[in-house]
Design a protein around this motif. Structure first.
Motif, PDB file in Angstrom:
ATOM      1  N   ALA A 107       0.829  -1.208   0.000  1.00 32.97           N
ATOM      2  CA  ALA A 107       0.000   0.000   0.000  1.00 32.97           C
ATOM      3  C   ALA A 107       0.861   1.256   0.000  1.00 32.97           C
ATOM      4  O   ALA A 107       0.527   2.248  -0.656  1.00 32.97           O
ATOM      5  CB  ALA A 107      -0.933  -0.002   1.205  1.00 32.97           C
ATOM      6  N   GLY A 111       0.870   4.101  -2.793  1.00 29.55           N
ATOM      7  CA  GLY A 111       0.698   5.510  -2.435  1.00 29.55           C
ATOM      8  C   GLY A 111       1.817   6.396  -2.953  1.00 29.55           C
ATOM      9  O   GLY A 111       1.594   7.567  -3.253  1.00 29.55           O
ATOM     10  N   GLN A 130      -5.552   2.357  -2.141  1.00 28.22           N
ATOM     11  CA  GLN A 130      -4.532   2.108  -1.118  1.00 28.22           C
ATOM     12  C   GLN A 130      -5.115   1.349   0.068  1.00 28.22           C
ATOM     13  O   GLN A 130      -4.509   0.386   0.559  1.00 28.22           O
ATOM     14  CB  GLN A 130      -3.937   3.424  -0.633  1.00 28.22           C
ATOM     15  CG  GLN A 130      -3.099   4.142  -1.648  1.00 28.22           C
ATOM     16  CD  GLN A 130      -2.712   5.532  -1.175  1.00 28.22           C
ATOM     17  OE1 GLN A 130      -2.846   5.858  -0.003  1.00 28.22           O
ATOM     18  NE2 GLN A 130      -2.251   6.360  -2.090  1.00 28.22           N
TER      19      GLN A 130
END
Length: 157
Positions: A107, A111, A130
């Motif tokens: 994640a 991001g 995300q």
């Protein structure tokens, strides 16, 4: 089939985590407006710890194996594993943490390549991507692994 039921158990046990993850003000400190990230982080950690504790019961409810692994006996079987096979139970937790960290890392990398806050505005679709990566790979997959390992260890006690 057991894996699918373990995944469903993890999803059911982590529904409060998903609710928290879908509210940007609870998860991110850099969103415009009031941020409750401190409270959200505490709620998120508490919900995840509760899910780790309750996952054997939920799994016993969704995938019973009479008489050793039902919703009524799964917690006792897990307790026996923790009392009699502590080192293997700790390895199950280590597997949970490793998969959880991998989900968090995935994640984070998502991001970095596609930030949720662009020019001071939150793009909810990027935020959602995300958080779903964190949820599916961090929370659900790690709890699935944990409950499957504990279930195998409980069968051998």
């Amino acid at each position: 089939m057991r894996f699918v039921r373990a995944v469903l158990s993890a999803v059911v046990a982590t529904l409060p985590v998903l609710v928290i993850l879908l509210i940007p003000a609870l998860v991110r400190g850099d969103v415009p407006g009031d941020s409750l990230a401190g409270i959200g982080g505490t709620l998120l950690n508490g919900a995840f710890i509760a899910a780790v504790i309750l996952i054997p019961t939920v799994n016993g409810w969704l995938d019973p194996e009479v008489p050793d692994w039902t919703s009524a006996t799964a917690m006792a079987a897990t307790g026996r594993v923790w009392r009699h096979r502590i080192w293997l139970a700790l390895l199950a937790v280590l597997a949970l943490l490793a998969i959880f960290a991998a989900g968090q890392t995935a994640a984070y990398l998502l991001g970095q390549n596609s930030p949720a806050v662009v020019d001071g505005e939150l793009d909810y679709s990027r935020f959602l991507a995300q958080e779903l990566v964190v949820y599916l790979f961090g929370y659900v997959l790690s709890l699935t692994t944990y409950v499957l390992i504990i279930r195998v260890l409980a069968r051998r006690t």
